[in-house]
Enzyme design. Structure first.
Site, mmCIF file in Angstrom:
data_model
loop_
_atom_site.group_PDB
_atom_site.id
_atom_site.type_symbol
_atom_site.label_atom_id
_atom_site.label_comp_id
_atom_site.label_asym_id
_atom_site.label_seq_id
_atom_site.Cartn_x
_atom_site.Cartn_y
_atom_site.Cartn_z
ATOM 1 N N GLN A 288 -4.785 -35.438 6.504
ATOM 2 C CA GLN A 288 -4.584 -36.447 7.551
ATOM 3 C C GLN A 288 -3.305 -36.176 8.328
ATOM 4 O O GLN A 288 -3.233 -36.427 9.534
ATOM 5 C CB GLN A 288 -4.520 -37.851 6.935
ATOM 6 C CG GLN A 288 -5.842 -38.431 6.539
ATOM 7 C CD GLN A 288 -5.798 -39.919 6.229
ATOM 8 O OE1 GLN A 288 -6.741 -40.632 6.534
ATOM 9 N NE2 GLN A 288 -4.738 -40.411 5.645
ATOM 10 N N GLU A 291 -3.523 -34.049 11.652
ATOM 11 C CA GLU A 291 -3.924 -34.774 12.860
ATOM 12 C C GLU A 291 -2.841 -35.752 13.291
ATOM 13 O O GLU A 291 -2.558 -35.895 14.485
ATOM 14 C CB GLU A 291 -5.254 -35.498 12.616
ATOM 15 C CG GLU A 291 -6.425 -34.553 12.411
ATOM 16 C CD GLU A 291 -7.768 -35.262 12.459
ATOM 17 O OE1 GLU A 291 -7.805 -36.470 12.770
ATOM 18 O OE2 GLU A 291 -8.788 -34.604 12.188
ATOM 19 N N GLU A 292 -2.248 -36.438 12.323
ATOM 20 C CA GLU A 292 -1.214 -37.416 12.647
ATOM 21 C C GLU A 292 -0.049 -36.771 13.384
ATOM 22 O O GLU A 292 0.455 -37.312 14.377
ATOM 23 C CB GLU A 292 -0.710 -38.080 11.359
ATOM 24 C CG GLU A 292 0.436 -39.047 11.570
ATOM 25 C CD GLU A 292 0.885 -39.715 10.281
ATOM 26 O OE1 GLU A 292 1.949 -40.383 10.304
ATOM 27 O OE2 GLU A 292 0.185 -39.585 9.259
ATOM 28 N N ARG A 293 0.385 -35.615 12.913
ATOM 29 C CA ARG A 293 1.548 -34.968 13.530
ATOM 30 C C ARG A 293 1.234 -34.419 14.909
ATOM 31 O O ARG A 293 2.047 -34.544 15.830
ATOM 32 C CB ARG A 293 2.064 -33.881 12.577
ATOM 33 C CG ARG A 293 2.743 -34.478 11.357
ATOM 34 C CD ARG A 293 2.934 -33.501 10.216
ATOM 35 N NE ARG A 293 3.535 -34.201 9.060
ATOM 36 C CZ ARG A 293 3.548 -33.752 7.813
ATOM 37 N NH1 ARG A 293 2.982 -32.575 7.541
ATOM 38 N NH2 ARG A 293 4.107 -34.444 6.847
ATOM 39 N N GLY A 296 1.073 -37.358 17.278
ATOM 40 C CA GLY A 296 2.403 -37.851 17.618
ATOM 41 C C GLY A 296 3.112 -36.974 18.629
ATOM 42 O O GLY A 296 3.798 -37.475 19.535
#
Length: 433
Positions: A288, A291-293, A296
């Site tokens: 996860q 994708e999160e980084r 952002g």
């Protein structure tokens, strides 16, 4: 998927969602007046010369921009002052228009497109005039739901993923704790199996959307085994007995996004609420994080571009020693340097995204991009604020809000030092234990 089929799917999806939200778009007219505030834009580019975007991406961004300008930006200052935005209302608007699940399965309300469309959405959300609301949306789309969409059972997807995509439920991510932020393996929250239930005890810290969330994607220890194989991700309804919102945390930035400290006292949840395989939670969470980084980075890129553009406009008007501030070589050279750094970071983002949608592991590139984004945001915010002089030290301008909000980029979702450790691991330069 063939291009024509992707175009057909996207156009049908947008038409379907826009029909649902016709009250939004038909009751109001966009002003014909050009805003006096400059906005970041990719209008100079087209689908022909863009490295990863097609006409579909730009159509999606244009539709989202209408919602931002009508439903969000006019109220940002109010929500910043209040310390919270109406997540259920905004998420329902975004979900009805298709923006909370662009890369999620169509059978659960998503558009079924690849991750590059999430990056395009994140970039466009950067036009929101604060960092807190885009962050809260990102938690919903690319932090709390990717593992559920990829590994969850059909029953869990129907109960939690579908309403999150449609904007009927607000999600939060429960990973960080007081003694375990970037060091995810050290979390202490436990979920002990008792019959067909898990009994959860512990607490989570810095939980974005925590005071408004309907469910949490919770990472907890489900066994006493090795630290990287004893954790599970669990879909946890936030209305269960034993869940206590201890406090809404007062933050220096991201003020319109509510952040909570949450405690669990013998909270009982069905074992079937475990996402995927028990004991694989740490691995799922690391996936996860990719994708999160990237999400952002995409979001803060637009914000940085916007701050530079507004600084250019302001320094053209503000005079010192009988000439515009911008005309001083130190100023326009510095802005040129910052703009160059932004474009270099954008290239890294697009390269990582292109590789990721082809199935490659981009942990190294995503870590590099996040590291650079956090450091550049601090550098850019400081330099641009300086050129605003005393006005930059007020709360009346975007640059001061960005200065406060962007500081989180080097802390959240893995601190800079963790990014460096990951990069060193891939470079094989870490000391061996």
């Amino acid at each position: 998927m063939a291009l024509c089929e992707r175009v057909r799917r996207l156009n049908l999806a947008i038409c379907r969602r826009c029909y649902r939200t016709s009250s939004i778009f038909n009751q109001r007219k966009l002003s014909d007046q050009v805003s006096s505030k400059p906005k970041a834009s990719v209008s100079a580019e087209s689908s022909v010369d863009h490295p990863i975007y097609t006409h579909e991406h730009f159509a999606l961004k244009a539709s989202l921009n209408k919602i931002i300008e009508q439903e969000i930006n006019p109220f940002v200052d109010k929500w910043e002052e209040e310390g919270k935005f109406p997540a259920h209302k905004i998420f329902k608007i975004l979900g009805s228009a298709g923006f909370l699940g662009v890369n999620k399965p169509t059978e659960y309300g998503g558009l079924g497109l690849d991750f590059s469309y999430s990056v395009a959405v994140s970039e466009e959300l950067g036009n929101i005039r604060c960092g807190g609301i885009p962050m809260a949306i990102g938690v919903q789309t690319d932090m709390a739901t990717p593992a559920l969409a990829r590994f969850g059972s059909p029953e869990l997807k129907k109960e939690f993923l579908l309403p999150s995509i449609m904007g009927d439920k607000v999600a939060c991510l429960g990973v960080s704790e007081v003694g375990a932020g970037s060091d995810v393996a050290s979390i202490k929250t436990k979920a002990v199996r008792k019959g067909d239930e898990l009994v959860v005890n512990g607490g989570k810290m810095w939980t974005t959307n925590g005071t408004q969330a309907d469910w949490m994607c919770l990472l907890a220890n489900t066994s006493d085994g090795p630290l990287h194989r004893n954790k599970s991700l669990i879909c946890l309804p936030m209305n269960l007995p034993g869940i206590h919102i201890a406090r809404k945390i007062d933050k220096m930035g991201m003020r319109s996004s509510d952040t909570a400290e949450v405690f669990f006292d013998d909270v009982r949840v069905p074992c079937q609420n475990i996402i995927g395989q028990e004991g694989m939670g740490f691995t799922y969470q690391m996936l996860q994080f990719q994708e999160e980084r990237l999400w952002g980075v995409a979001n803060i890129l637009t914000m940085m571009e916007l701050v530079v553009q507004e600084t250019v406009q302001y320094t053209k008007q503000r005079k010192i020693f009988n000439q515009p501030v911008l005309h001083h070589q130190a100023v326009h050279f510095r802005l040129a340097e910052l703009e160059t750094e932004v474009e270099l970071l954008r290239s890294l983002l697009y390269r990582a995204t292109a590789l990721y949608i082809k199935g490659n592991d981009v942990t190294k590139l995503a870590s590099m991009a996040k590291l650079k984004a956090g450091r550049l945001a601090r550098e850019l915010g400081d330099s641009c604020l300086q050129f605003w002089g005393g006005m930059g030290f007020t709360s009346d301008v975007l640059v001061s809000r960005f200065y406060r909000d962007s500081r989180l980029m080097s802390i959240g979702a893995g601190a800079d030092e963790v990014m460096l450790s990951i990069i060193c691991k891939y470079m094989d330069t870490l000391p061996r234990k």
